[in-house]
Scaffold this motif. Structure first.
Motif, PDB file in Angstrom:
ATOM      1  N   UNK A 206      -0.439   5.884  -8.448  1.00 52.34           N
ATOM      2  CA  UNK A 206      -1.630   4.467  -9.116  1.00 52.34           C
ATOM      3  C   UNK A 206      -0.817   4.062 -10.414  1.00 52.34           C
ATOM      4  N   UNK A 207      -0.744   5.046 -11.113  1.00 53.56           N
ATOM      5  CA  UNK A 207       0.003   4.778 -12.484  1.00 53.56           C
ATOM      6  C   UNK A 207       1.252   4.322 -11.917  1.00 53.56           C
ATOM      7  N   UNK A 208       2.146   4.972 -11.656  1.00 55.21           N
ATOM      8  CA  UNK A 208       3.574   4.622 -11.330  1.00 55.21           C
ATOM      9  C   UNK A 208       3.588   3.015 -10.082  1.00 55.21           C
ATOM     10  N   UNK A 209       2.703   3.469  -9.424  1.00 54.95           N
ATOM     11  CA  UNK A 209       3.292   2.231  -8.651  1.00 54.95           C
ATOM     12  C   UNK A 209       3.440   0.631  -8.680  1.00 54.95           C
ATOM     13  N   UNK A 210       2.666  -0.200  -9.869  1.00 51.58           N
ATOM     14  CA  UNK A 210       2.942  -1.023 -10.377  1.00 51.58           C
ATOM     15  C   UNK A 210       4.605  -1.646 -10.558  1.00 51.58           C
ATOM     16  N   UNK A 211       5.073  -0.879 -11.251  1.00 56.77           N
ATOM     17  CA  UNK A 211       6.739  -0.523 -12.195  1.00 56.77           C
ATOM     18  C   UNK A 211       7.757   0.384 -11.562  1.00 56.77           C
ATOM     19  N   UNK A 212       7.456   0.408 -10.184  1.00 53.26           N
ATOM     20  CA  UNK A 212       8.061   1.370  -9.207  1.00 53.26           C
ATOM     21  C   UNK A 212       8.599  -0.012  -8.409  1.00 53.26           C
ATOM     22  N   UNK A 213       7.397  -0.688  -7.734  1.00 52.78           N
ATOM     23  CA  UNK A 213       7.580  -1.185  -6.444  1.00 52.78           C
ATOM     24  C   UNK A 213       8.051  -2.765  -7.465  1.00 52.78           C
ATOM     25  N   UNK A 290      13.428  -0.023 -12.190  1.00 58.09           N
ATOM     26  CA  UNK A 290      14.777   0.328 -11.708  1.00 58.09           C
ATOM     27  C   UNK A 290      15.501   1.485 -11.843  1.00 58.09           C
ATOM     28  N   UNK A 291      15.767   2.629 -12.711  1.00 61.95           N
ATOM     29  CA  UNK A 291      15.602   4.019 -12.742  1.00 61.95           C
ATOM     30  C   UNK A 291      13.959   4.096 -11.946  1.00 61.95           C
ATOM     31  N   UNK A 292      13.479   3.777 -12.333  1.00 61.20           N
ATOM     32  CA  UNK A 292      11.904   4.472 -12.398  1.00 61.20           C
ATOM     33  C   UNK A 292      11.425   4.086 -10.328  1.00 61.20           C
ATOM     34  N   UNK A 293      12.081   3.455 -10.290  1.00 61.33           N
ATOM     35  CA  UNK A 293      12.215   3.054  -8.576  1.00 61.33           C
ATOM     36  C   UNK A 293      12.878   4.164  -7.979  1.00 61.33           C
ATOM     37  N   UNK A 294      14.109   3.826  -8.528  1.00 60.15           N
ATOM     38  CA  UNK A 294      15.384   5.275  -8.119  1.00 60.15           C
ATOM     39  C   UNK A 294      14.779   6.395  -7.650  1.00 60.15           C
ATOM     40  N   UNK A 295      14.080   6.602  -8.834  1.00 60.37           N
ATOM     41  CA  UNK A 295      13.495   8.280  -8.594  1.00 60.37           C
ATOM     42  C   UNK A 295      11.924   8.222  -8.322  1.00 60.37           C
ATOM     43  N   UNK A 296      11.245   7.343  -8.333  1.00 65.55           N
ATOM     44  CA  UNK A 296       9.783   7.805  -8.213  1.00 65.55           C
ATOM     45  C   UNK A 296       9.500   7.205  -7.114  1.00 65.55           C
ATOM     46  N   UNK A 297      10.193   6.443  -6.298  1.00 65.15           N
ATOM     47  CA  UNK A 297       9.548   5.890  -5.066  1.00 65.15           C
ATOM     48  C   UNK A 297       8.972   6.390  -4.008  1.00 65.15           C
ATOM     49  N   UNK A 298       9.520   7.427  -3.652  1.00 72.71           N
ATOM     50  CA  UNK A 298       9.420   8.387  -2.380  1.00 72.71           C
ATOM     51  C   UNK A 298       7.607   9.215  -3.326  1.00 72.71           C
ATOM     52  N   UNK A 299       7.766   9.510  -4.139  1.00 74.96           N
ATOM     53  CA  UNK A 299       6.802  10.658  -5.045  1.00 74.96           C
ATOM     54  C   UNK A 299       5.796   9.489  -4.561  1.00 74.96           C
ATOM     55  N   UNK A 300       6.426   7.381  -5.106  1.00 77.31           N
ATOM     56  CA  UNK A 300       4.916   7.071  -5.221  1.00 77.31           C
ATOM     57  C   UNK A 300       4.059   6.291  -3.893  1.00 77.31           C
ATOM     58  N   UNK A 301       4.879   6.290  -2.736  1.00 80.25           N
ATOM     59  CA  UNK A 301       5.147   6.085  -1.575  1.00 80.25           C
ATOM     60  C   UNK A 301       4.109   7.361  -1.126  1.00 80.25           C
ATOM     61  N   UNK A 302       4.469   8.893  -1.163  1.00 78.88           N
ATOM     62  CA  UNK A 302       3.657   9.068  -0.676  1.00 78.88           C
ATOM     63  C   UNK A 302       2.029  10.093  -1.282  1.00 78.88           C
ATOM     64  N   UNK A 303       2.231  10.070  -2.597  1.00 80.02           N
ATOM     65  CA  UNK A 303       0.368   9.394  -3.271  1.00 80.02           C
ATOM     66  C   UNK A 303      -0.453   8.876  -2.742  1.00 80.02           C
ATOM     67  N   UNK A 304       0.262   7.398  -2.411  1.00 79.07           N
ATOM     68  CA  UNK A 304      -0.322   6.082  -1.661  1.00 79.07           C
ATOM     69  C   UNK A 304      -0.746   6.307  -0.957  1.00 79.07           C
ATOM     70  N   UNK A 305      -0.025   6.998   0.159  1.00 72.70           N
ATOM     71  CA  UNK A 305      -0.300   7.826   1.539  1.00 72.70           C
ATOM     72  C   UNK A 305      -1.237   8.671   1.407  1.00 72.70           C
ATOM     73  N   UNK A 306      -1.198   9.634   1.005  1.00 70.26           N
ATOM     74  CA  UNK A 306      -2.379  10.725   0.409  1.00 70.26           C
ATOM     75  C   UNK A 306      -3.561  10.469   0.247  1.00 70.26           C
ATOM     76  N   UNK A 307      -3.821   8.956  -0.705  1.00 74.21           N
ATOM     77  CA  UNK A 307      -4.665   7.991  -1.045  1.00 74.21           C
ATOM     78  C   UNK A 307      -5.689   7.850  -0.383  1.00 74.21           C
ATOM     79  N   UNK A 308      -4.570   6.463   0.647  1.00 73.29           N
ATOM     80  CA  UNK A 308      -5.439   6.091   1.518  1.00 73.29           C
ATOM     81  C   UNK A 308      -5.907   6.663   2.733  1.00 73.29           C
ATOM     82  N   UNK A 309      -5.199   7.613   3.187  1.00 73.34           N
ATOM     83  CA  UNK A 309      -5.790   9.108   4.001  1.00 73.34           C
ATOM     84  C   UNK A 309      -4.886   8.290   5.315  1.00 73.34           C
TER      85      UNK A 309
END
Length: 334
Positions: A206-213, A290-309
């Motif tokens: 949640x914290x990283x979603x906005x700047x990452x996307x 951009x750097x955040x997206x290149x390094x954390x996009x998959x982690x953010x996707x995974x965390x949000x998928x987990x949150x959304x069930x």
């Protein structure tokens, strides 16, 4: 032919001088720097011929030629720039000089050195039969071990698969089908296989979603331009990564310049003057996203998928657990 042999002699002399001064000379003995996934190609005779020529030249200066064999192991041969790699070294061996005028002795020595090189290289590289490459690659992509490096793990996986295929090919086919589904889900969810065991908490997502996307969307023009300039289908695999990096840097510079110029004109129109500091800060923030997206996009996707069930994410987790059980019975040592 005379000119060709003369060039060879010069090459051998330069190689000998280079080695005699304490330097090393690297040779891909297979004759192909890209090699072949988990199979040792038949060695060319050229490496042994060079060794004999250099050994003879060094012998005249009371020096001896040592050969140090190294083996490279990639976990993902299709994408070497995204793969981990293990480099193994064997014990060095000495090449004894022979009389180069004696053709029979040279032929025998060349065959002996090539055979020795082959044996030593087999000890530091992975060998998996071609028909098992598909399953071995999928198991390697799924499985990781904290107790083995990639070389040891892949050798063990190859050994277990060979035994399992001989004993129960139907179980291996079922395992491969499950792996296909699991890896397909991982690709669709934009996560790495096995990543559910990582530390990707919903809070971090949640914290990283906005700047990452935001960083991902802002850099889509660079991604698209790079893929158009260096298409995977028309580029040699071993050059794909380096070419995309080079073009990516060029397109990044152009894109940031365009964004900066547009921002300057926009601020000038709205406020009557160019706001250099604000534009510079905005471009810097864009680069950080951009750097955040290149390094954390998959982690953010995974965390949000987990949150959304997500049902697909639940299936992904379930398949991962089933695969761990199945592999522990079919591939016990892996």
């Amino acid at each position: 032919a005379e000119g060709h042999m003369s060039d060879n002699v010069k090459t051998f002399e330069l190689a000998a001088d280079h080695i005699a001064t304490g330097h090393a000379l690297g040779i891909f003995a297979e004759g192909d720097s890209r090699g072949n996934q988990w199979n040792l190609l038949k060695l060319k005779a050229g490496a042994a011929q060079i060794a004999l020529q250099v050994a003879e030249i060094l012998h005249k200066t009371d020096k001896r030629l040592n050969i140090q064999v190294g083996g490279l192991t990639y976990t993902n041969w299709d994408q070497p720039f995204k793969s981990s790699v293990t480099l193994n070294f064997a014990e060095p061996f000495i090449v004894e000089p022979v009389n180069l005028e004696d053709r029979s002795a040279v032929r025998s020595a060349r065959k002996a050195i090539t055979a020795q090189l082959t044996d030593v290289m087999r000890g530091v590289t992975v060998h998996i039969p071609q028909e098992h490459h598909g399953l071995a690659g999928k198991v390697a992509e799924f499985y990781s071990s904290e107790h083995m490096n990639d070389f040891e793990r892949l050798r063990q996986v190859g050994h277990d698969i060979e035994e399992a295929m001989a004993q129960d090919p139907q179980q291996c086919a079922a395992l491969e089908n499950q792996l296909d589904e699991y890896l397909q889900l991982a690709n669709e969810l934009l996560v790495y296989p096995g990543e559910e065991r990582g530390a990707s908490s919903p809070i971090n997502g949640l914290l990283l979603a906005v700047p990452t996307y935001l960083g991902y969307v802002l850099h889509l023009p660079i991604i698209w331009a790079t893929r158009l300039a260096v298409p995977r289908e028309k580029t040699k695999l071993h050059a794909l990564g380096s070419k995309r990096v080079s073009w990516g840097i060029l397109f990044s510079i152009l894109w940031y310049a365009i964004v900066a110029v547009v921002a300057l004109f926009a601020t000038s129109k709205w406020s009557g003057q160019m706001r250099w500091p604000w534009v510079g800060l905005g471009v810097f923030a864009m680069a950080c996203c951009g750097v955040l997206a290149s390094r954390k996009l998959r982690h953010v996707n995974l965390a949000l998928r987990r949150l959304a069930g997500s049902s697909r994410f639940k299936r992904y987790i379930q398949l991962g657990e089933q695969l761990m059980e199945r592999m522990s019975s079919i591939l016990p040592s892996s």
